[in-house]
Design a protein around this motif. Structure first.
Motif, PDB file in Angstrom:
ATOM      1  N   HIS A   1       0.631  -1.179   0.173  1.00  0.00           N
ATOM      2  CA  HIS A   1       0.049  -0.059   0.130  1.00  0.00           C
ATOM      3  C   HIS A   1       0.912   1.083  -0.037  1.00  0.00           C
ATOM      4  N   GLU A   2       1.940   1.358   0.759  1.00  0.00           N
ATOM      5  CA  GLU A   2       3.025   2.289   0.747  1.00  0.00           C
ATOM      6  C   GLU A   2       3.442   2.658  -0.631  1.00  0.00           C
ATOM      7  N   PHE A   3       4.043   1.558  -1.334  1.00  0.00           N
ATOM      8  CA  PHE A   3       4.611   1.485  -2.478  1.00  0.00           C
ATOM      9  C   PHE A   3       3.689   2.093  -3.653  1.00  0.00           C
ATOM     10  N   SER A   4       2.444   1.642  -3.338  1.00  0.00           N
ATOM     11  CA  SER A   4       1.523   1.890  -4.611  1.00  0.00           C
ATOM     12  C   SER A   4       1.096   3.417  -4.497  1.00  0.00           C
ATOM     13  N   GLY A   5       1.209   4.020  -3.249  1.00  0.00           N
ATOM     14  CA  GLY A   5       0.771   5.362  -3.068  1.00  0.00           C
ATOM     15  C   GLY A   5      -0.432   5.772  -2.358  1.00  0.00           C
ATOM     16  N   PHE A   6      -0.943   4.811  -1.542  1.00  0.00           N
ATOM     17  CA  PHE A   6      -2.109   5.011  -0.732  1.00  0.00           C
ATOM     18  C   PHE A   6      -1.836   6.256   0.285  1.00  0.00           C
ATOM     19  N   PRO A   7      -0.606   6.364   0.938  1.00  0.00           N
ATOM     20  CA  PRO A   7      -0.594   7.439   1.770  1.00  0.00           C
ATOM     21  C   PRO A   7      -0.932   8.774   1.101  1.00  0.00           C
ATOM     22  N   GLU A   8      -0.453   9.008  -0.252  1.00  0.00           N
ATOM     23  CA  GLU A   8      -0.813  10.209  -1.013  1.00  0.00           C
ATOM     24  C   GLU A   8      -2.064  10.187  -1.143  1.00  0.00           C
ATOM     25  N   VAL A   9      -2.938   9.569  -1.474  1.00  0.00           N
ATOM     26  CA  VAL A   9      -4.288   9.491  -1.643  1.00  0.00           C
ATOM     27  C   VAL A   9      -5.085   9.677  -0.402  1.00  0.00           C
ATOM     28  N   VAL A  10      -4.652   9.347   0.730  1.00  0.00           N
ATOM     29  CA  VAL A  10      -5.113   9.612   2.128  1.00  0.00           C
ATOM     30  C   VAL A  10      -4.874  11.208   2.159  1.00  0.00           C
ATOM     31  N   GLU A  11      -3.708  11.499   1.773  1.00  0.00           N
ATOM     32  CA  GLU A  11      -3.393  13.059   2.056  1.00  0.00           C
ATOM     33  C   GLU A  11      -4.146  13.824   1.103  1.00  0.00           C
ATOM     34  N   TRP A  12      -4.747  13.484  -0.099  1.00  0.00           N
ATOM     35  CA  TRP A  12      -5.500  14.228  -0.933  1.00  0.00           C
ATOM     36  C   TRP A  12      -6.740  14.211  -0.262  1.00  0.00           C
ATOM     37  N   GLU A  13      -7.293  13.184   0.215  1.00  0.00           N
ATOM     38  CA  GLU A  13      -8.580  13.072   0.851  1.00  0.00           C
ATOM     39  C   GLU A  13      -8.583  14.182   1.960  1.00  0.00           C
ATOM     40  N   GLU A  14      -7.732  14.344   2.925  1.00  0.00           N
ATOM     41  CA  GLU A  14      -7.739  15.188   4.040  1.00  0.00           C
ATOM     42  C   GLU A  14      -7.584  16.714   3.284  1.00  0.00           C
ATOM     43  N   ARG A  15      -6.827  17.082   2.442  1.00  0.00           N
ATOM     44  CA  ARG A  15      -6.952  18.185   2.103  1.00  0.00           C
ATOM     45  C   ARG A  15      -8.041  18.791   0.968  1.00  0.00           C
ATOM     46  N   TYR A  16      -8.677  17.736   0.606  1.00  0.00           N
ATOM     47  CA  TYR A  16      -9.833  18.208  -0.587  1.00  0.00           C
ATOM     48  C   TYR A  16     -11.135  17.833  -0.406  1.00  0.00           C
ATOM     49  N   LEU A  17     -11.543  16.785   0.308  1.00  0.00           N
ATOM     50  CA  LEU A  17     -12.728  16.303   0.581  1.00  0.00           C
ATOM     51  C   LEU A  17     -13.429  16.845   1.786  1.00  0.00           C
ATOM     52  N   PRO A  18     -14.802  17.008   1.879  1.00  0.00           N
ATOM     53  CA  PRO A  18     -15.369  17.523   3.120  1.00  0.00           C
ATOM     54  C   PRO A  18     -14.863  16.702   4.454  1.00  0.00           C
ATOM     55  N   GLY A  19     -14.936  17.481   5.483  1.00  0.00           N
ATOM     56  CA  GLY A  19     -14.309  16.858   6.722  1.00  0.00           C
ATOM     57  C   GLY A  19     -14.936  15.625   7.120  1.00  0.00           C
ATOM     58  N   GLY A  20     -16.488  15.460   7.005  1.00  0.00           N
ATOM     59  CA  GLY A  20     -17.155  14.332   7.234  1.00  0.00           C
ATOM     60  C   GLY A  20     -16.420  13.119   6.691  1.00  0.00           C
ATOM     61  N   ASP A  21     -15.845  13.059   5.649  1.00  0.00           N
ATOM     62  CA  ASP A  21     -15.587  12.076   4.492  1.00  0.00           C
ATOM     63  C   ASP A  21     -14.497  11.149   5.509  1.00  0.00           C
ATOM     64  N   ARG A  22     -13.741  11.715   6.433  1.00  0.00           N
ATOM     65  CA  ARG A  22     -12.749  11.125   7.253  1.00  0.00           C
ATOM     66  C   ARG A  22     -13.374  10.202   7.963  1.00  0.00           C
ATOM     67  N   GLU A  23     -14.618  10.294   8.385  1.00  0.00           N
ATOM     68  CA  GLU A  23     -15.156   9.172   9.360  1.00  0.00           C
ATOM     69  C   GLU A  23     -15.389   7.734   8.646  1.00  0.00           C
ATOM     70  N   LYS A  24     -15.250   7.810   7.360  1.00  0.00           N
ATOM     71  CA  LYS A  24     -15.396   6.392   6.767  1.00  0.00           C
ATOM     72  C   LYS A  24     -14.153   5.408   7.189  1.00  0.00           C
ATOM     73  N   TYR A  25     -13.163   5.999   7.780  1.00  0.00           N
ATOM     74  CA  TYR A  25     -12.013   5.254   8.277  1.00  0.00           C
ATOM     75  C   TYR A  25     -12.361   4.476   9.762  1.00  0.00           C
ATOM     76  N   GLU A  26     -13.526   5.422  10.651  1.00  0.00           N
ATOM     77  CA  GLU A  26     -13.671   5.034  11.906  1.00  0.00           C
ATOM     78  C   GLU A  26     -14.404   3.696  11.912  1.00  0.00           C
ATOM     79  N   GLY A  27     -13.787   2.689  12.589  1.00  0.00           N
ATOM     80  CA  GLY A  27     -14.293   1.323  12.794  1.00  0.00           C
ATOM     81  C   GLY A  27     -14.198   0.264  11.537  1.00  0.00           C
ATOM     82  N   SER A  28     -13.742   0.862  10.340  1.00  0.00           N
ATOM     83  CA  SER A  28     -13.633   0.197   9.343  1.00  0.00           C
ATOM     84  C   SER A  28     -12.361  -0.983   9.653  1.00  0.00           C
ATOM     85  N   LEU A  29     -12.339  -2.041   8.691  1.00  0.00           N
ATOM     86  CA  LEU A  29     -11.541  -3.000   8.760  1.00  0.00           C
ATOM     87  C   LEU A  29     -10.182  -2.832   7.687  1.00  0.00           C
ATOM     88  N   GLY A  30      -9.123  -3.377   7.861  1.00  0.00           N
ATOM     89  CA  GLY A  30      -8.127  -3.245   6.762  1.00  0.00           C
ATOM     90  C   GLY A  30      -6.938  -2.677   7.130  1.00  0.00           C
TER      91      GLY A  30
END
Length: 315
Positions: free
Chosen positions: A280-309
């Motif tokens: 996941h690190e090699f493929s660039g997932f951390p950068e995708v998360v950074e984009w989400e935090e920067r550009y998506l609505p604040g509530g979108d981060r809630e999708k990570y809470e309680g999710s598995l993976g």
């Protein structure tokens, strides 16, 4: 903005030989980039085999090659040198071909003087077009470079040595004619021994490129230090990633056929032993998360809470 071509030209001005590993897709290019090279090469043979499943015998089209080059250049941090076969037609077709490679962001292409359909430069049966026609194609490529991106590098290749009755002298003469009309680097394909390679380095009247294919073709294995001493500026190792992929995947599949669970554990262990981090690190997932935090609505981060993976951020 610094272009790939300007980066490549700056590197070519150095005295050291430019060693370029061959890759066939963005994944293998990302691995090469992680290891660290000054430039990376997109193989036509590997692109054809990996993208459409056919050998390097004229079966892949210009848009397919352009798409692969664009995706590779987007994924890496260094200039890409890309195979552009014979330009996919006559001089007017070359105009569009070069425009498309420039638009794809590549740093350079090499363009050969074979007939259509072309074939791998280390297989029998190659033919070349008349020199006058080939010169026109290289002139067209150079004109597009000058109009669209003067930093873009044109590498002119002759396959005349490998045709029936073709001589090394004819190939060298052709390459020098291509340099005279604007090519930046000369590429004589298929010298058959060290003596011929030395002659190419001596007689090509400009920067020279060697295609390191070894047992797969006519050109011998040589020490890169010798190539540099003989006057070469660039050396390509075209099917490095393609052969490595086939051999390693074949070995893994043989083990998998006998014991799937053991094979998967072994592949996991081999991957963990590399310095690239998790998949996941090699493929660039951390950068995708950074984009989400920067550009998506604040509530979108809630999708990570309680999710598995696996954790995909770099926190």
């Amino acid at each position: 903005m610094t272009t790939s071509g300007s980066q490549l030209r700056a590197r070519l001005r150095d005295d050291d030989l430019l060693v370029c590993p061959g890759v066939h897709d963005p994944l293998t290019a990302a691995v090469a980039d992680h290891v660290g090279f000054d430039a990376i090469y997109m193989t036509g043979y590997g692109t054809s085999l990996s993208k459409v499943g056919y050998p390097d015998a004229g079966f892949i089209t210009m848009p397919e090659m352009i798409e692969n080059a664009a995706n590779i250049q987007e994924r890496i941090s260094v200039p890409l040198i890309a195979d552009s076969d014979n330009g996919y037609g006559n001089a007017t077709n070359v105009v569009r071909t070069v425009r498309e490679y420039v638009r794809a962001g590549a740093g350079a292409i090499h363009l050969e003087d074979q007939t259509f359909p072309k074939r791998c430069g280390h297989t029998k049966g190659r033919q070349v077009i008349p020199e006058e026609e080939a010169v026109g194609k290289i002139r067209a490529a150079a004109d597009v470079r000058d109009e669209r991106d003067e930093s873009f590098v044109i590498i002119a290749r002759s396959d005349a040595r490998g045709t029936g009755g073709g001589s090394l002298g004819e190939a060298i003469d052709r390459v020098n004619a291509y340099l005279d009309v604007g090519a930046d680097v000369g590429f004589v394909e298929g010298p058959t021994d060290a003596g011929e390679v030395r002659r190419v380095g001596r007689e090509v009247e400009g920067p020279a490129l060697y295609n390191f294919v070894g047992d797969l073709g006519t050109s011998p294995y040589l020490d890169p230090d010798d190539l540099e001493r003989w006057g070469f500026d660039v050396v390509l190792f075209p099917v490095l990633s393609t052969l490595a992929t086939i051999s390693n995947v074949h070995a893994a599949m043989e083990t998998f056929a006998e014991d799937p669970a053991t094979a998967m554990r072994a592949v996991d262990a081999d991957f963990d032993a590399t310095p690239v981090g998790s998949l996941h690190e090699f493929s660039g997932f951390p950068e995708v998360v950074e984009w989400e935090e920067r550009y998506l609505p604040g509530g979108d981060r809630e999708k990570y809470e309680g999710s598995l993976g696996d954790e995909v951020s770099d926190e």
